[in-house]
Structures are given as C-alpha cells and as structure tokens.
Write a protein that holds these residues in place. Structure first.
Motif, PDB file in Angstrom:
ATOM      1  N   TYR A  23      36.466  39.524  43.257  1.00  0.00           N
ATOM      2  CA  TYR A  23      37.501  40.477  42.838  1.00  0.00           C
ATOM      3  C   TYR A  23      38.308  39.903  41.674  1.00  0.00           C
ATOM      4  O   TYR A  23      38.568  40.592  40.692  1.00  0.00           O
ATOM      5  CB  TYR A  23      38.425  40.817  44.011  1.00  0.00           C
ATOM      6  CG  TYR A  23      39.605  41.644  43.588  1.00  0.00           C
ATOM      7  CD1 TYR A  23      39.482  43.008  43.379  1.00  0.00           C
ATOM      8  CD2 TYR A  23      40.845  41.049  43.362  1.00  0.00           C
ATOM      9  CE1 TYR A  23      40.560  43.765  42.960  1.00  0.00           C
ATOM     10  CE2 TYR A  23      41.926  41.794  42.949  1.00  0.00           C
ATOM     11  CZ  TYR A  23      41.775  43.146  42.747  1.00  0.00           C
ATOM     12  OH  TYR A  23      42.843  43.890  42.327  1.00  0.00           O
ATOM     13  N   ARG A  27      38.842  41.462  37.970  1.00  0.00           N
ATOM     14  CA  ARG A  27      40.212  41.714  37.539  1.00  0.00           C
ATOM     15  C   ARG A  27      40.543  40.976  36.240  1.00  0.00           C
ATOM     16  O   ARG A  27      41.172  41.537  35.344  1.00  0.00           O
ATOM     17  CB  ARG A  27      41.183  41.281  38.638  1.00  0.00           C
ATOM     18  CG  ARG A  27      42.652  41.500  38.288  1.00  0.00           C
ATOM     19  CD  ARG A  27      43.564  40.757  39.222  1.00  0.00           C
ATOM     20  NE  ARG A  27      43.356  39.315  39.029  1.00  0.00           N
ATOM     21  CZ  ARG A  27      43.469  38.421  39.998  1.00  0.00           C
ATOM     22  NH1 ARG A  27      43.771  38.786  41.228  1.00  0.00           N
ATOM     23  NH2 ARG A  27      43.281  37.136  39.752  1.00  0.00           N
ATOM     24  N   LEU A  60      32.001  45.731  41.135  1.00  0.00           N
ATOM     25  CA  LEU A  60      32.407  44.926  42.279  1.00  0.00           C
ATOM     26  C   LEU A  60      31.498  45.173  43.475  1.00  0.00           C
ATOM     27  O   LEU A  60      31.095  44.231  44.165  1.00  0.00           O
ATOM     28  CB  LEU A  60      33.863  45.221  42.636  1.00  0.00           C
ATOM     29  CG  LEU A  60      34.541  44.267  43.584  1.00  0.00           C
ATOM     30  CD1 LEU A  60      34.499  42.836  43.065  1.00  0.00           C
ATOM     31  CD2 LEU A  60      35.974  44.695  43.812  1.00  0.00           C
TER      32      LEU A  60
END
Length: 76
Positions: A23, A27, A60
């Motif tokens: 993640y 990000r 993801l």
C-alpha cells in the motif's frame, strides 16, 4: 526500461508481501489524477505513475494477488 515500470511481480519481489508495504509503495509512487472509469490497468499505472482511485485499486489488488492474498474490490 526498468522492470519496476511494467512488471507487477517485480514490485512484489522488491517490496515484499506485506500489505502495508505494498500500500505504501502505491501511495508513494503513484500520483492521483481525476478521470472516469478504468483507463490504465495495473501495468499502465506502473508505466505512467498517474491514476485515478479505481486504477490505483486495481494495481494494489494485482500486487496483493501476486503476494498470495485473496482480493475483492467493493464499491459503496
């Protein structure tokens, strides 16, 4: 072209299988841009490093699947 620009498995091999680390990778390496629907898919996002929320989620999800997790996208 570096493999981190087109190969999701390379990202998993480099970052690891920890969901928080994957993640954080998405990000920190993908910029959000507004557009409607799916446009790039996971490989396109890696190539462009720009995506909307759906394409980031698809990247993801692809990374999680390659890490051995079961993935389901939901919209509320």
């Amino acid at each position: 072209m570096p493999r981190d620009r087109w190969d999701p498995q390379y990202i998993v091999d480099t970052v690891g299988i920890d969901p928080a680390a994957l993640y954080a990778y998405v990000r920190d390496n993908v910029t959000w841009v507004p557009y409607r629907g799916q446009l790039r898919g996971s490989i396109g996002v890696l190539m462009d490093r720009n995506a909307n929320a759906l394409d980031m989620s698809l990247l993801l999800a692809d990374l999680f699947k390659r890490s051995g997790y079961e993935v389901r996208l939901a919209h509320a």
